[in-house]
Motif scaffolding. Structure first.
Motif, PDB file in Angstrom:
ATOM      1  N   ASP A  84      -0.974   7.285 -11.299  1.00  0.00           N
ATOM      2  CA  ASP A  84      -1.219   6.864  -9.913  1.00  0.00           C
ATOM      3  C   ASP A  84      -0.027   7.181  -9.031  1.00  0.00           C
ATOM      4  O   ASP A  84      -0.175   7.437  -7.839  1.00  0.00           O
ATOM      5  N   GLU A  85       1.173   7.117  -9.620  1.00  0.00           N
ATOM      6  CA  GLU A  85       2.357   7.440  -8.837  1.00  0.00           C
ATOM      7  C   GLU A  85       2.282   8.861  -8.312  1.00  0.00           C
ATOM      8  O   GLU A  85       2.670   9.141  -7.188  1.00  0.00           O
TER       9      GLU A  85
ATOM     10  N   LEU B 184       5.283  -0.049  -7.024  1.00  0.00           N
ATOM     11  CA  LEU B 184       5.843   0.009  -5.677  1.00  0.00           C
ATOM     12  C   LEU B 184       5.645   1.396  -5.065  1.00  0.00           C
ATOM     13  O   LEU B 184       5.313   1.526  -3.880  1.00  0.00           O
ATOM     14  N   LYS B 185       5.851   2.440  -5.874  1.00  0.00           N
ATOM     15  CA  LYS B 185       5.650   3.796  -5.362  1.00  0.00           C
ATOM     16  C   LYS B 185       4.189   4.042  -5.023  1.00  0.00           C
ATOM     17  O   LYS B 185       3.868   4.674  -4.017  1.00  0.00           O
ATOM     18  N   LYS B 186       3.298   3.541  -5.888  1.00  0.00           N
ATOM     19  CA  LYS B 186       1.870   3.713  -5.612  1.00  0.00           C
ATOM     20  C   LYS B 186       1.472   3.001  -4.325  1.00  0.00           C
ATOM     21  O   LYS B 186       0.763   3.566  -3.479  1.00  0.00           O
TER      22      LYS B 186
ATOM     23  N   GLY C 269       2.276   4.680  -1.047  1.00  0.00           N
ATOM     24  CA  GLY C 269       1.258   5.624  -0.595  1.00  0.00           C
ATOM     25  C   GLY C 269       0.053   4.933   0.001  1.00  0.00           C
ATOM     26  O   GLY C 269      -0.534   5.409   0.982  1.00  0.00           O
ATOM     27  N   VAL C 270      -0.339   3.788  -0.601  1.00  0.00           N
ATOM     28  CA  VAL C 270      -1.478   3.032  -0.066  1.00  0.00           C
ATOM     29  C   VAL C 270      -1.182   2.553   1.353  1.00  0.00           C
ATOM     30  O   VAL C 270      -2.021   2.677   2.264  1.00  0.00           O
ATOM     31  N   PHE C 271       0.011   2.013   1.555  1.00  0.00           N
ATOM     32  CA  PHE C 271       0.382   1.529   2.895  1.00  0.00           C
ATOM     33  C   PHE C 271       0.422   2.680   3.905  1.00  0.00           C
ATOM     34  O   PHE C 271      -0.016   2.522   5.055  1.00  0.00           O
ATOM     35  N   ARG C 272       0.957   3.829   3.468  1.00  0.00           N
ATOM     36  CA  ARG C 272       1.004   4.974   4.392  1.00  0.00           C
ATOM     37  C   ARG C 272      -0.399   5.403   4.820  1.00  0.00           C
ATOM     38  O   ARG C 272      -0.640   5.713   5.996  1.00  0.00           O
TER      39      ARG C 272
ATOM     40  N   CYS D 287       7.856   1.449   4.974  1.00  0.00           N
ATOM     41  CA  CYS D 287       6.696   2.103   5.587  1.00  0.00           C
ATOM     42  C   CYS D 287       6.574   1.742   7.064  1.00  0.00           C
ATOM     43  O   CYS D 287       6.249   2.600   7.900  1.00  0.00           O
ATOM     44  N   LEU D 288       6.832   0.477   7.386  1.00  0.00           N
ATOM     45  CA  LEU D 288       6.759   0.059   8.793  1.00  0.00           C
ATOM     46  C   LEU D 288       7.825   0.752   9.636  1.00  0.00           C
ATOM     47  O   LEU D 288       7.547   1.229  10.745  1.00  0.00           O
ATOM     48  N   LEU D 289       9.045   0.830   9.102  1.00  0.00           N
ATOM     49  CA  LEU D 289      10.118   1.468   9.860  1.00  0.00           C
ATOM     50  C   LEU D 289       9.843   2.954  10.061  1.00  0.00           C
ATOM     51  O   LEU D 289      10.084   3.502  11.145  1.00  0.00           O
ATOM     52  N   ASN D 290       9.333   3.611   9.010  1.00  0.00           N
ATOM     53  CA  ASN D 290       8.982   5.028   9.154  1.00  0.00           C
ATOM     54  C   ASN D 290       7.864   5.222  10.170  1.00  0.00           C
ATOM     55  O   ASN D 290       7.864   6.182  10.948  1.00  0.00           O
ATOM     56  N   LEU D 291       6.891   4.306  10.161  1.00  0.00           N
ATOM     57  CA  LEU D 291       5.797   4.381  11.124  1.00  0.00           C
ATOM     58  C   LEU D 291       6.307   4.225  12.549  1.00  0.00           C
ATOM     59  O   LEU D 291       5.914   4.972  13.460  1.00  0.00           O
ATOM     60  N   ILE D 292       7.203   3.272  12.746  1.00  0.00           N
ATOM     61  CA  ILE D 292       7.708   2.995  14.090  1.00  0.00           C
ATOM     62  C   ILE D 292       8.480   4.186  14.643  1.00  0.00           C
ATOM     63  O   ILE D 292       8.427   4.470  15.845  1.00  0.00           O
ATOM     64  N   ARG D 293       9.149   4.920  13.766  1.00  0.00           N
ATOM     65  CA  ARG D 293       9.991   6.038  14.224  1.00  0.00           C
ATOM     66  C   ARG D 293       9.212   7.333  14.400  1.00  0.00           C
ATOM     67  O   ARG D 293       9.790   8.334  14.817  1.00  0.00           O
ATOM     68  N   LYS D 294       7.931   7.357  14.076  1.00  0.00           N
ATOM     69  CA  LYS D 294       7.156   8.586  14.226  1.00  0.00           C
ATOM     70  C   LYS D 294       7.014   8.930  15.696  1.00  0.00           C
ATOM     71  O   LYS D 294       6.760   8.075  16.544  1.00  0.00           O
ATOM     72  N   PRO D 295       7.150  10.223  16.046  1.00  0.00           N
ATOM     73  CA  PRO D 295       7.133  10.594  17.470  1.00  0.00           C
ATOM     74  C   PRO D 295       5.810  10.333  18.163  1.00  0.00           C
ATOM     75  O   PRO D 295       5.771  10.094  19.367  1.00  0.00           O
TER      76      PRO D 295
END
Length: 700
Positions: free
Chosen positions: A267-268, A325-327, A330-333, A428-436
């Motif tokens: 799954d990873e 956690l790695k799996k 991806g689910v959260f993304r 995941c939240l921080l990466n989402l927030i920084r997306k252009p």
């Protein structure tokens, strides 16, 4: 006499008969005439004489009538002859007009046909656009599938295939390209299966290569204790140890633990194939390896300590949690990518209950509202909550096999859940927030979402408590760190809001096109500034859903940034000259900024707090508008100065730009006394300002 008497008697009778003949129908004339012959022998002759006299009278009347109307008849004929000529002219004109109308009509017909053809094309284009809008999501999903296949994200690819088959393909099944895609999906699934099988074989091969180390470790442990069978009976729940060392028995339970671990590793890598085929193949290969590696020699006795095996299991548990956690990252993304970042709409009670069943949301005001209505959070919130619970279940499955106490299992679950929240979900939240591509509206919704997720952490704690039966009041019970996780995400989102809002303001300011040499202002604020203010009003309406301090900080930050940008525009080194008309026009724009600040675009500001963001500009412009340099120079440095916020260096820069403009515009006006006095005043003020600036620099 008698005869004359008879004659006199017949005259009235004949007159009566004549009147009757004139007044009655022709069908009744016969009986009337017969009465003439029945009366007397000479009555016929007399009647004829009377009739001739009557006829003559009528002829005379007719002649009189004709003579009377003859001139009118002649005039009418004359008029008709004249009308005949006009009628012929009218006919010619009508014919010519008809011909011209026909000619003009041909052009109208051609244009009408063109319009009809354009309308048909427009309708066809509209139809094509509608169909393309229907097809584009399918093509985008299929393109996403190809990208996932290229990136070897096979698990996500299978999920995408499922969405295509169940949601997207039915909408466009009538198109040929859709049929080609449908026919291609089985081949893609088979490719994934083959690739996954190849990876599984490679994994089993690597296990086989390290089998000697596993056997060596097992033999060393077997030599340390002879009472292994007794320990096995006492610890019969430790399936892994039992299946490894009991004579020739296949390590079934150990295989299940290893199977879980290996499938989680798959799954990873986001790979998934035919589950039954892979599981059977895996079990078969592991049994073969177990027989080869773990079969003891004939001269060995059993009953050795297994403490190191437990240490190994704990290490495996940690690795298993890392894999989970790695799996779930991806689910959260995927959840964040699929979210539309808008409140969840509900139209009936059934939809409301579905959302409530997925996420613990309580709001009496929302319950009282009539349908349709909206939840404040977006779709990702219930999905995230469900996936956190699924993670807890997945972590529990491995922990249960270790046969630890309920307290230890509770502690394991809480620690792994905290790692999921503080590391995986937070990242995941921080990466989402920084997306252009995340805009201001999306950032506002993310802040709202994190608020509700934070409130739901207590329900997750209750969920773990119900699983382990360990009260939260226990001294050693760990707490979930949802508060810090979502608080950090909110702070990051707030910072992005301030940054993006300032960037948007810069985009509007870059549209400014001032004529710095204008002699008179336009009389109204600049267009770019009014567009900017309208934009700020609309965006601050969206901010009403945010906590009060966030909206107020964003509004204050925007006003301060706008004020700074306007000030920098005045002091720009590339700007060499500024006329008084330009200053007056600039003042109109600043007035609009102050009116916007005073309109309380965001509630909660006290007094004129927001207007103070423009105080530096206001005092500077007032100084130049009123030309009150004596007051400024006299009160400079005093706490009660009217122009306390005006920096001498700033005033000097602007005044020098205006001085250059005055020189340019008054080349031939130096002989006028007023102009000479004004120029001298400017030069005097410039000298005094320079002395102030030099004094400040020396003091510093």
């Amino acid at each position: 006499m008698a005869e004359n008497g008879d004659g006199l008697g017949t005259v009235p009778e004949h007159e009566r008969i004549l009147q009757e003949i004139e007044s009655t129908d022709t069908a009744c004339v016969g009986p009337t005439l017969r009465s003439v012959y029945d009366d007397q022998p000479n009555a016929h002759k007399k009647f004829m004489e009377k009739l001739d006299a009557c006829i003559r009278n009528h002829d005379k009347e007719i002649e009189k009538m004709c003579n009377f109307h003859h001139q009118g008849f002649v005039d009418a004929i004359t008029e008709l002859l004249k009308v005949r000529t006009d009628a012929e002219k009218l006919k010619v004109q009508v014919t010519d007009t008809n011909r011209r109308f026909q000619d003009a009509g041909k052009e109208v017909i051609v244009q009408t046909e063109d319009i009809i053809r354009c309308r048909v094309q427009q309708r066809n284009i509209t139809t094509v656009v509608e169909k393309l809008q229907l097809c584009l999501p399918v093509l985008e999903m299929y393109s996403k599938l190809k990208e996932q296949m290229s990136a070897k994200r096979y698990y996500s690819a299978l999920k995408t295939m499922e969405q295509l088959e169940n949601v997207y393909f039915p909408r466009v099944s009538q198109y040929r390209f859709c049929q080609l895609m449908i026919e291609n999906l089985p081949k893609l699934r088979e490719d994934i299966k083959e690739i996954s099988m190849s990876d599984l074989k490679d994994f089993l091969e690597s296990i086989r290569k390290h089998s000697d180390k596993i056997g060596e470790t097992a033999m060393k442990q077997a030599q340390q204790q002879k009472t292994f069978n007794v320990v096995l009976q006492k610890q019969n729940n430790v399936n892994f140890v039992k299946n490894v060392y009991v004579n020739d028995r296949i390590p079934e339970e150990r295989n299940e633990v290893e199977l879980k671990r290996e499938f989680e590793e798959e799954d990873e890598n986001e790979e998934e194939g035919d589950e039954e085929t892979f599981e059977n193949y895996y079990r078969k290969q592991r049994k073969k390896q177990a027989r080869l590696v773990l079969q003891p020699q004939s001269n060995m006795g059993y009953g050795f300590p297994v403490n190191r095996l437990f240490d190994l299991l704990f290490e495996i548990r940690d690795q298993y949690n890392e894999t989970l956690l790695k799996k779930w990252a991806g689910v959260f993304r995927d959840i964040f990518e699929e979210d539309n970042y808008s409140p969840i709409p509900i139209v009936n009670e059934e939809e409301y209950k579905v959302v409530i069943s997925k996420f613990p949301f309580q709001d009496p005001d929302l319950e009282k509202q009539s349908f349709p209505k909206k939840f404040p959070m977006s779709q990702s919130v219930p999905h995230i909550y469900i996936q956190v619970k699924e993670f807890i279940y997945a972590s529990l499955k491995f922990s249960e096999s270790l046969h630890r106490s309920s307290t230890e299992i509770d502690d394991m679950l809480r620690k792994s859940t905290n790692l999921l929240l503080t590391r995986t979900l937070s990242s995941c939240l921080l990466n989402l927030i920084r997306k252009p591509h995340i805009g201001l509206t999306e950032l506002v919704q993310i802040i709202i979402n994190t608020t509700h997720l934070e409130q739901a952490c207590k329900y997750l704690e209750d969920f773990i408590t119900n699983i382990t039966n360990i009260s939260q009041e226990t001294v050693h019970t760990a707490r979930l760190y949802g508060l810090s996780t979502f608080k950090d995400a909110r702070h990051a989102a707030e910072g992005e809001i301030y940054t993006k809002l300032n960037q948007k303001i810069d985009e509007f300011v870059q549209l400014a096109d001032y004529d710095w040499t204008m002699s008179e202002p336009d009389g109204r604020a600049s267009g770019y500034l009014m567009d900017l203010i309208n934009f700020l009003r609309s965006i601050f309406q969206v901010f009403t859903h945010l906590p009060g301090k966030v909206a107020q900080t964003a509004c204050m930050s925007a006003c301060q940034h706008l004020s700074t940008s306007l000030m920098q525009m005045l002091l720009d080194s590339e700007l060499k000259q500024i006329s008084m008309g330009a200053v007056q026009q600039f003042n109109l724009d600043v007035i609009q900024c102050e009116l916007f600040a005073s309109s309380e675009p965001v509630p909660g500001f006290q007094g004129d707090t927001l207007q103070l963001a423009f105080i530096d500009l206001r005092q500077l412009l007032d100084l130049f508008m009123v030309w009150d340099w004596s007051t400024y120079l006299a009160d400079y440095g005093q706490p009660a100065s009217k122009y306390l916020r005006v920096n001498p260096n700033t005033a000097l820069i602007l005044l020098e730009k205006m001085k250059d403009t005055s020189k340019k515009n008054n080349i031939f006006a130096q002989f006028r006394k007023n102009d000479r006095d004004k120029q001298k005043l400017i030069e005097t003020v410039v000298k005094q300002l320079r002395s102030l600036v030099n004094g400040m620099s020396q003091h510093t």
